[in-house]
Structure formats: structure tokens, C-alpha cells
Design a protein around this motif. Structure first.
Motif, PDB file in Angstrom:
ATOM      1  N   LEU A  53      -9.374  10.797  -9.014  1.00 49.95           N
ATOM      2  CA  LEU A  53     -10.125   9.914  -8.360  1.00 49.95           C
ATOM      3  C   LEU A  53     -11.034  11.094  -7.282  1.00 49.95           C
ATOM      4  CD1 LEU A  53     -11.795   7.753  -6.918  1.00 49.95           C
ATOM      5  CD2 LEU A  53     -10.662   7.663  -5.091  1.00 49.95           C
ATOM      6  N   LEU A  54      -9.982  11.920  -6.869  1.00 53.08           N
ATOM      7  CA  LEU A  54     -10.413  13.770  -6.359  1.00 53.08           C
ATOM      8  C   LEU A  54     -11.256  14.262  -7.381  1.00 53.08           C
ATOM      9  CD1 LEU A  54     -10.283  15.803  -4.098  1.00 53.08           C
ATOM     10  CD2 LEU A  54      -7.788  16.378  -5.211  1.00 53.08           C
TER      11      LEU A  54
ATOM     12  N   PHE B 126     -18.743  14.941  -9.091  1.00 49.23           N
ATOM     13  CA  PHE B 126     -19.905  14.630  -9.266  1.00 49.23           C
ATOM     14  C   PHE B 126     -20.566  15.272  -7.411  1.00 49.23           C
ATOM     15  CE2 PHE B 126     -22.245  11.462  -5.777  1.00 49.23           C
ATOM     16  CZ  PHE B 126     -23.315  11.281  -6.760  1.00 49.23           C
TER      17      PHE B 126
ATOM     18  N   VAL C  48       0.649  -0.968   0.145  1.00 44.00           N
ATOM     19  CA  VAL C  48      -0.345  -0.078   0.191  1.00 44.00           C
ATOM     20  C   VAL C  48       0.866   1.039   0.074  1.00 44.00           C
ATOM     21  CG1 VAL C  48      -2.242   1.182   0.945  1.00 44.00           C
ATOM     22  CG2 VAL C  48      -1.698  -1.140   1.632  1.00 44.00           C
ATOM     23  N   LYS C  49       0.882   2.513  -0.893  1.00 38.27           N
ATOM     24  CA  LYS C  49       2.053   3.219  -0.556  1.00 38.27           C
ATOM     25  C   LYS C  49       0.983   4.190   0.013  1.00 38.27           C
ATOM     26  CE  LYS C  49       3.797   1.803  -4.910  1.00 38.27           C
ATOM     27  NZ  LYS C  49       3.441   0.712  -4.675  1.00 38.27           N
ATOM     28  N   THR C  50       1.938   5.063   0.245  1.00 36.39           N
ATOM     29  CA  THR C  50       1.421   6.098   1.390  1.00 36.39           C
ATOM     30  C   THR C  50       1.543   7.735   0.921  1.00 36.39           C
ATOM     31  OG1 THR C  50       3.172   6.336   2.454  1.00 36.39           O
ATOM     32  CG2 THR C  50       1.971   4.661   3.566  1.00 36.39           C
ATOM     33  N   ARG C  51       1.810   7.258  -0.175  1.00 39.40           N
ATOM     34  CA  ARG C  51       2.145   8.642  -0.826  1.00 39.40           C
ATOM     35  C   ARG C  51       1.191   8.834  -2.006  1.00 39.40           C
ATOM     36  NH1 ARG C  51       6.999  11.119   0.247  1.00 39.40           N
ATOM     37  NH2 ARG C  51       8.268  10.214   0.977  1.00 39.40           N
ATOM     38  N   PRO C  52       0.472  10.068  -2.460  1.00 41.36           N
ATOM     39  CA  PRO C  52      -0.363   9.861  -3.758  1.00 41.36           C
ATOM     40  C   PRO C  52       0.121  10.136  -4.873  1.00 41.36           C
ATOM     41  CG  PRO C  52       0.030  12.422  -2.402  1.00 41.36           C
ATOM     42  CD  PRO C  52       0.587  11.577  -2.014  1.00 41.36           C
ATOM     43  N   ARG C  53      -0.887   9.268  -5.424  1.00 41.87           N
ATOM     44  CA  ARG C  53      -0.532   8.677  -6.567  1.00 41.87           C
ATOM     45  C   ARG C  53      -1.519   9.645  -7.895  1.00 41.87           C
ATOM     46  NH1 ARG C  53      -0.253   2.907  -6.919  1.00 41.87           N
ATOM     47  NH2 ARG C  53       0.545   2.652  -8.772  1.00 41.87           N
TER      48      ARG C  53
ATOM     49  N   PHE D  33      -4.013   2.554  -6.098  1.00 40.15           N
ATOM     50  CA  PHE D  33      -4.657   3.741  -5.207  1.00 40.15           C
ATOM     51  C   PHE D  33      -3.635   4.025  -3.552  1.00 40.15           C
ATOM     52  CE2 PHE D  33      -7.955   2.842  -7.721  1.00 40.15           C
ATOM     53  CZ  PHE D  33      -8.437   4.910  -8.349  1.00 40.15           C
ATOM     54  N   SER D  34      -3.457   4.878  -3.359  1.00 41.72           N
ATOM     55  CA  SER D  34      -2.655   5.049  -2.133  1.00 41.72           C
ATOM     56  C   SER D  34      -3.479   5.272  -1.442  1.00 41.72           C
ATOM     57  CB  SER D  34      -2.182   6.617  -2.160  1.00 41.72           C
ATOM     58  OG  SER D  34      -2.616   7.561  -1.812  1.00 41.72           O
ATOM     59  N   PHE D  35      -3.057   5.442  -0.210  1.00 46.84           N
ATOM     60  CA  PHE D  35      -3.771   5.987   0.931  1.00 46.84           C
ATOM     61  C   PHE D  35      -4.995   6.704   1.132  1.00 46.84           C
ATOM     62  CE2 PHE D  35      -1.183   4.527   5.490  1.00 46.84           C
ATOM     63  CZ  PHE D  35      -1.925   2.521   4.969  1.00 46.84           C
ATOM     64  N   TYR D  36      -4.579   7.428   0.154  1.00 46.65           N
ATOM     65  CA  TYR D  36      -4.999   8.935  -0.191  1.00 46.65           C
ATOM     66  C   TYR D  36      -6.446   8.259  -1.045  1.00 46.65           C
ATOM     67  CZ  TYR D  36      -2.145  12.079   1.262  1.00 46.65           C
ATOM     68  OH  TYR D  36      -0.852  12.412   2.560  1.00 46.65           O
ATOM     69  N   GLY D  37      -6.218   8.102  -1.945  1.00 49.09           N
ATOM     70  CA  GLY D  37      -7.513   7.302  -2.407  1.00 49.09           C
ATOM     71  C   GLY D  37      -8.651   6.678  -2.132  1.00 49.09           C
TER      72      GLY D  37
ATOM     73  N   LEU E 112     -14.362  12.566  -7.761  1.00 50.81           N
ATOM     74  CA  LEU E 112     -15.945  12.759  -6.500  1.00 50.81           C
ATOM     75  C   LEU E 112     -15.909  14.208  -6.827  1.00 50.81           C
ATOM     76  CD1 LEU E 112     -14.332  10.723  -3.439  1.00 50.81           C
ATOM     77  CD2 LEU E 112     -15.676  10.940  -5.003  1.00 50.81           C
ATOM     78  N   ALA E 113     -15.290  15.089  -6.656  1.00 53.64           N
ATOM     79  CA  ALA E 113     -15.145  16.588  -6.761  1.00 53.64           C
ATOM     80  C   ALA E 113     -16.195  17.052  -7.543  1.00 53.64           C
ATOM     81  CB  ALA E 113     -14.242  17.196  -6.202  1.00 53.64           C
TER      82      ALA E 113
ATOM     83  N   ILE F  85     -14.463  14.165   1.134  1.00 53.55           N
ATOM     84  CA  ILE F  85     -13.105  14.933   0.383  1.00 53.55           C
ATOM     85  C   ILE F  85     -11.632  14.920   1.294  1.00 53.55           C
ATOM     86  CG2 ILE F  85     -11.628  15.701  -1.872  1.00 53.55           C
ATOM     87  CD1 ILE F  85     -15.175  15.665  -3.176  1.00 53.55           C
TER      88      ILE F  85
ATOM     89  N   MET G 226     -10.225   8.663   0.840  1.00 53.84           N
ATOM     90  CA  MET G 226     -11.315   9.652  -0.107  1.00 53.84           C
ATOM     91  C   MET G 226     -12.552   8.830  -0.488  1.00 53.84           C
ATOM     92  SD  MET G 226      -9.313  12.131  -2.145  1.00 53.84           S
ATOM     93  CE  MET G 226      -8.283  11.323  -3.467  1.00 53.84           C
TER      94      MET G 226
ATOM     95  N   THR H   7      -3.398   8.310  -9.562  1.00 56.28           N
ATOM     96  CA  THR H   7      -4.398   7.880  -9.496  1.00 56.28           C
ATOM     97  C   THR H   7      -5.408   8.050  -8.411  1.00 56.28           C
ATOM     98  OG1 THR H   7      -3.621   6.155  -8.711  1.00 56.28           O
ATOM     99  CG2 THR H   7      -4.274   5.842 -10.728  1.00 56.28           C
ATOM    100  N   ASP H   8      -5.070   8.785  -7.285  1.00 51.95           N
ATOM    101  CA  ASP H   8      -5.649   9.183  -6.524  1.00 51.95           C
ATOM    102  C   ASP H   8      -6.476  10.660  -6.703  1.00 51.95           C
ATOM    103  OD1 ASP H   8      -5.088   7.573  -4.414  1.00 51.95           O
ATOM    104  OD2 ASP H   8      -3.083   7.986  -4.476  1.00 51.95           O
TER     105      ASP H   8
END
Lengths: 123, 169
Positions: free
Chosen positions: A15-16, A22, A4-9, B101-105, A19-20, B144, B108, A11-12
């Protein structure tokens, strides 16, 4: 095995954005209440129905004096209200299920019956 | 695979999630509709340290304990809390399993699913009016934001976990 990655990717971020978008358009996805064919009037301790399909003007009694319920092209509004602030005149016209006109000083409620879809609409 | 280390870690994470969820209930909240969802931090850490089943158990444990202590088993609050927890898992687990997806995805998606699940159940069971969905813009934006916040905290925690960041799933 995967990690599991802890840095944003990227794909995140995608997704952001999804969601925004929507969230932003969600109010438009709400169905509007069905157009009603009559209103219910509560005044002077009684309740009666008034059809919206034919235009007309009717007196509605209240402790401060009569107001006029105007039915015009399928919607209803109050007119010539004897109350001081005339808020009820500006609450109309109403036509969809769940919409309501309230005159607190004159104890008058006019609402369109039926399955309401939205609790309240602020104007 | 029920090693003592795994069991201990899971117990700690459930306790942590319960403590955070309880803390959130005690703190004054100026916006009753918006919750931080701090308990989900521990679910994320569980995903990172124990894998998919760990996160599922930590969420289930948190909902169960909160229900026992704060809610009453079948009160509306508990039903809504369970609906939110189940919905968030239904989104977080697939997001995790894609490996993209990371923790962030994940966070959220989980937070957003949580409010959607709660709004849906509240509408169907308690209110019976779609008017609740009018809250979606506010609650969605908050979900979010809190999702990102929780992911950041969970990342910091995981980095300090013995074994380091990016553990096996």
C-alpha cells in the motif's frame, strides 16, 4: 473474530508503494487548461480583447510608456516593455486558460480567459 | 452490546481524540497545509479495542466536538473536517475488514483518504478550480509520513491497553 495487527505486514508495504507512486505521478494527472482563442488586456484603466488566431503586434499603453503585445502562432507575449526589470517579457508567451502576464510597474495585465485549471504556474 | 466497560472505553478514546485534535490546533504549525492528524491515533486504538463501530464513533465524536468548540457547526473548517473524517473512514473500515492490513496500512490509507476527501470537497464547494490538486504531491507525502507515525504511536498505546495488543474486532 479477527485481530488487528500492530506490526507492519507485507500488504502495508504494498500500500505504501502504491500511495507513493500515486503521489509522485499526481501532478501529471492534472488536465492542462484549454488553449484560448483570445487574451484580455487590462491597461490604462480599460479592458479589451485581442484575438490569438491572427498574428499581429499592438501597442499597449501604460504610465511608463507603451509596450508591444505580440501575437504569434496562437500565443501572446509582451515586447519592448519600458519597465526596468522586463519581468513581463519573460512571463510569456501565454496561450492556455488561466495563464497571465502581469507588468506591475506599467500596470498591464494580459490574461487568457476561460475556465482555469491551475491557479498559477511558476516558471 | 453496550456494556459499561465498552461505553467507558469509547468515552475515553473520544476525549483523547478531541484533546489531541485540539492540541494540534494550538501548536504552532509552520506548514498550514500539513496536519499530523493525531486524533486518528485514538480511532486506531478504538479499532483495536472496540472494533469497527468503535473507530467510527470515535471519529464522528471527534469531528463533532471539534466543530462545537473550535469551528461553528457549518463553517468551512467543519465541513472540511467532516469530509476528511468521512473519507478516511470509508477507506480505513474496508482495509480493516479485509484483515490483511496492520495499523500501518489502515493509518496510511486513512490519512491519504483524509486529504483526498478534503481537497475534493474544497475544490467542489469553495474554490471551484482544480488548482488545489497541485498541492497533492506535498500533502500526499505528508499523509504517508504522518500515517506511519500515528500507526506506530497507536501500536504502542494498544500494547499498554489492558487486554494487550491485538484485541478482538
Amino acid at each position: 473474530m479477527m485481530e488487528v495487527k500492530t506490526r507492519p505486514r507485507i500488504t502495508d508495504g504494498a500500500l505504501l508503494v502504491l500511495l507513493a507512486v500515486f503521489t509522485a505521478v499526481s501532478p501529471r494527472l492534472l488536465p492542462a487548461g484549454a488553449v484560448g482563442d483570445r487574451v484580455l488586456v487590462q491597461a490604462g484603466g480599460k479592458e479589451w480583447g485581442v484575438p490569438l488566431l491572427e498574428d499581429g503586434r499592438r501597442e499597449v499603453p501604460g504610465p511608463l510608456g507603451p509596450a508591444v503585445l505580440v501575437v504569434e502562432s496562437g500565443s501572446a507575449r509582451l515586447q519592448n516593455a519600458p519597465c526596468p526589470l522586463k519581468i513581463c517579457e519573460r512571463m510569456g508567451p501565454i496561450r492556455r486558460a488561466g495563464e497571465v502576464i502581469v507588468c506591475l510597474p506599467n500596470r498591464i495585465v494580459v490574461k487568457v480567459p476561460g475556465r482555469e485549471v491551475v491557479d498559477a504556474v511558476t516558471r | 452490546m453496550r456494556s459499561p466497560a465498552r461505553l467507558t472505553t469509547m468515552a475515553m478514546l473520544v476525549a483523547g481524540a478531541f484533546a489531541l485534535a485540539s492540541l494540534e490546533r494550538v501548536l504552532p504549525n509552520p506548514f498550514p497545509m500539513i496536519r499530523l492528524g493525531l486524533g486518528n491515533i485514538m480511532t486506531l486504538v478504538a479499532f483495536g479495542t472496540l472494533g469497527v463501530s468503535g473507530g467510527v464513533w470515535v471519529t464522528a465524536g471527534r469531528v463533532g466536538l471539534v466543530a462545537l468548540l473550535w469551528g461553528g457547526l457549518f463553517s468551512p473548517a467543519t465541513v472540511l473536517s467532516a469530509a476528511g473524517g468521512a473519507a478516511s473512514l470509508l477507506v480505513m473500515v474496508p482495509l480493516l475488514l479485509t484483515g490483511r492490513f496492520s495499523f500501518y496500512g489502515i493509518s496510511m490509507g486513512g490519512a491519504y483518504a483524509h486529504i483526498l476527501g478534503q481537497l475534493a470537497v474544497a475544490t467542489l464547494l469553495y474554490v471551484r478550480s482544480a488548482g488545489l490538486m497541485a498541492l497533492l504531491p506535498f500533502m500526499g507525502a505528508a499523509a504517508i509520513a504522518t500515517g506511519i507515525l500515528n500507526a506506530w504511536v497507536a501500536g504502542k498505546l494498544l500494547a499498554r491497553y489492558p487486554g494487550g495488543s491485538g484485541s478482538r474486532v
